[in-house]
Design a protein around this motif. Structure first.
Motif, mmCIF file in Angstrom:
data_model
loop_
_atom_site.group_PDB
_atom_site.id
_atom_site.type_symbol
_atom_site.label_atom_id
_atom_site.label_comp_id
_atom_site.label_asym_id
_atom_site.label_seq_id
_atom_site.Cartn_x
_atom_site.Cartn_y
_atom_site.Cartn_z
ATOM 1 N N LYS A 83 -16.662 1.639 -1.463
ATOM 2 C CA LYS A 83 -15.892 1.316 -0.477
ATOM 3 C C LYS A 83 -15.478 -0.003 -0.318
ATOM 4 N N VAL A 84 -14.992 -0.554 -0.076
ATOM 5 C CA VAL A 84 -14.307 -1.375 -0.295
ATOM 6 C C VAL A 84 -14.676 -2.874 -0.049
ATOM 7 N N VAL A 85 -15.066 -3.083 -1.207
ATOM 8 C CA VAL A 85 -15.840 -4.501 -1.112
ATOM 9 C C VAL A 85 -15.736 -6.065 -0.862
ATOM 10 N N ASN A 86 -14.120 -6.005 -1.383
ATOM 11 C CA ASN A 86 -13.248 -6.957 -1.623
ATOM 12 C C ASN A 86 -12.613 -7.573 -1.530
ATOM 13 N N THR A 87 -10.973 -7.976 -1.166
ATOM 14 C CA THR A 87 -9.912 -8.315 -2.006
ATOM 15 C C THR A 87 -9.259 -8.297 -3.428
ATOM 16 N N HIS A 88 -7.891 -8.113 -4.521
ATOM 17 C CA HIS A 88 -7.973 -8.987 -5.441
ATOM 18 C C HIS A 88 -7.151 -9.623 -5.592
ATOM 19 N N GLY A 89 -6.328 -10.608 -5.851
ATOM 20 C CA GLY A 89 -5.035 -11.083 -6.114
ATOM 21 C C GLY A 89 -4.626 -11.113 -4.611
ATOM 22 N N ILE A 90 -3.397 -12.012 -4.436
ATOM 23 C CA ILE A 90 -2.868 -11.924 -3.350
ATOM 24 C C ILE A 90 -1.863 -10.758 -2.532
ATOM 25 N N LYS A 91 -1.351 -9.831 -3.342
ATOM 26 C CA LYS A 91 -0.822 -8.443 -3.248
ATOM 27 C C LYS A 91 -1.606 -7.561 -2.712
ATOM 28 N N GLU B 222 -4.266 -6.093 -3.198
ATOM 29 C CA GLU B 222 -4.770 -4.784 -3.847
ATOM 30 C C GLU B 222 -6.750 -5.167 -3.315
ATOM 31 N N LEU B 223 -7.170 -3.481 -3.078
ATOM 32 C CA LEU B 223 -8.618 -3.816 -2.731
ATOM 33 C C LEU B 223 -9.583 -3.184 -4.171
ATOM 34 N N ARG B 224 -10.510 -4.466 -4.505
ATOM 35 C CA ARG B 224 -11.581 -4.240 -5.006
ATOM 36 C C ARG B 224 -12.135 -3.029 -4.340
ATOM 37 N N LEU C 5 -9.403 -1.600 -9.185
ATOM 38 C CA LEU C 5 -9.101 -1.702 -7.986
ATOM 39 C C LEU C 5 -7.745 -1.167 -7.052
ATOM 40 N N VAL C 6 -7.835 -0.871 -5.896
ATOM 41 C CA VAL C 6 -6.919 0.116 -5.458
ATOM 42 C C VAL C 6 -5.085 -0.202 -4.309
ATOM 43 N N LYS C 7 -4.011 -0.158 -4.430
ATOM 44 C CA LYS C 7 -3.106 -1.214 -3.574
ATOM 45 C C LYS C 7 -2.205 0.346 -2.579
#
Length: 169
Positions: free
Chosen positions: A9-17, A19-21, A61-63
């Motif tokens: 489950k995507v719980v948040n973003t990670h960074g500004i490019k 990436e999904l947490r 972390l998934v891009k």
């Protein structure tokens, strides 16, 4: 049979490019690194190519290709990540996908019908199968151990069990 499995489950973003947490819901977090594509379910299901996946603490972390900034990633928060059954890890002998167990008809070795597997309780010691029946007021709880589970036949939709003393009381 379920054709797609949820693996995170995507719980948040990670960074500004972009990436999904992701909070993984699979036993094998490294599984994300082996995938080439993934399905994202929000209001609809859409397939994405995975550009990169890496482990970070208890998250992955998934891009995804095409999700290149924080704004695009924000729209995916709360989404469920899924894979096709054909992309899932192979099962070992006497292993089953949890989703395939729900709804199995549960019978004793003698052929007595006990009900339908309605729920699974997960515990540190062993899982417990919850069997519902119109014949009983209480659910039957069967430990998922070799002494109790004699055979599982997903194709025939049946689980054969041996009831240890005291389980039916």
């Amino acid at each position: 049979m379920v054709e797609m499995f949820s693996i995170g489950k995507v719980v948040n973003t990670h960074g500004i490019k972009g990436e999904l947490r992701v909070l993984p819901t699979t036993d094998d977090m490294s599984r994300f690194k082996q995938l080439k594509t993934i399905f994202v379910e929000n209001n609809e299901i859409k397939e994405y190519e995975i550009e990169a996946a890496r482990l970070h603490k208890t998250f992955v972390l998934v891009k995804l290709k095409g999700i290149d900034d924080i704004d695009s990633a924000e729209h995916l928060k709360g989404s469920i990540l899924k894979i096709k059954r054909t992309d899932s890890s192979p099962l070992k002998e006497d292993e089953y996908y949890i989703s395939d167990l729900y709804g199995l008809n549960v019978v004793t070795e003698e052929g007595e019908e006990l009900g339908v597997l309605d729920d699974i309780l997960f515990s540190a010691a062993n899982d417990v199968y919850v069997v519902k029946s119109d014949e009983r007021t209480k659910d039957l709880l069967i430990p998922a151990i070799k002494q109790c589970i004699i055979n599982v036949d997903i194709e025939k939709n049946v689980m054969v069990v041996r009831l240890l003393e005291g389980l039916l009381e």
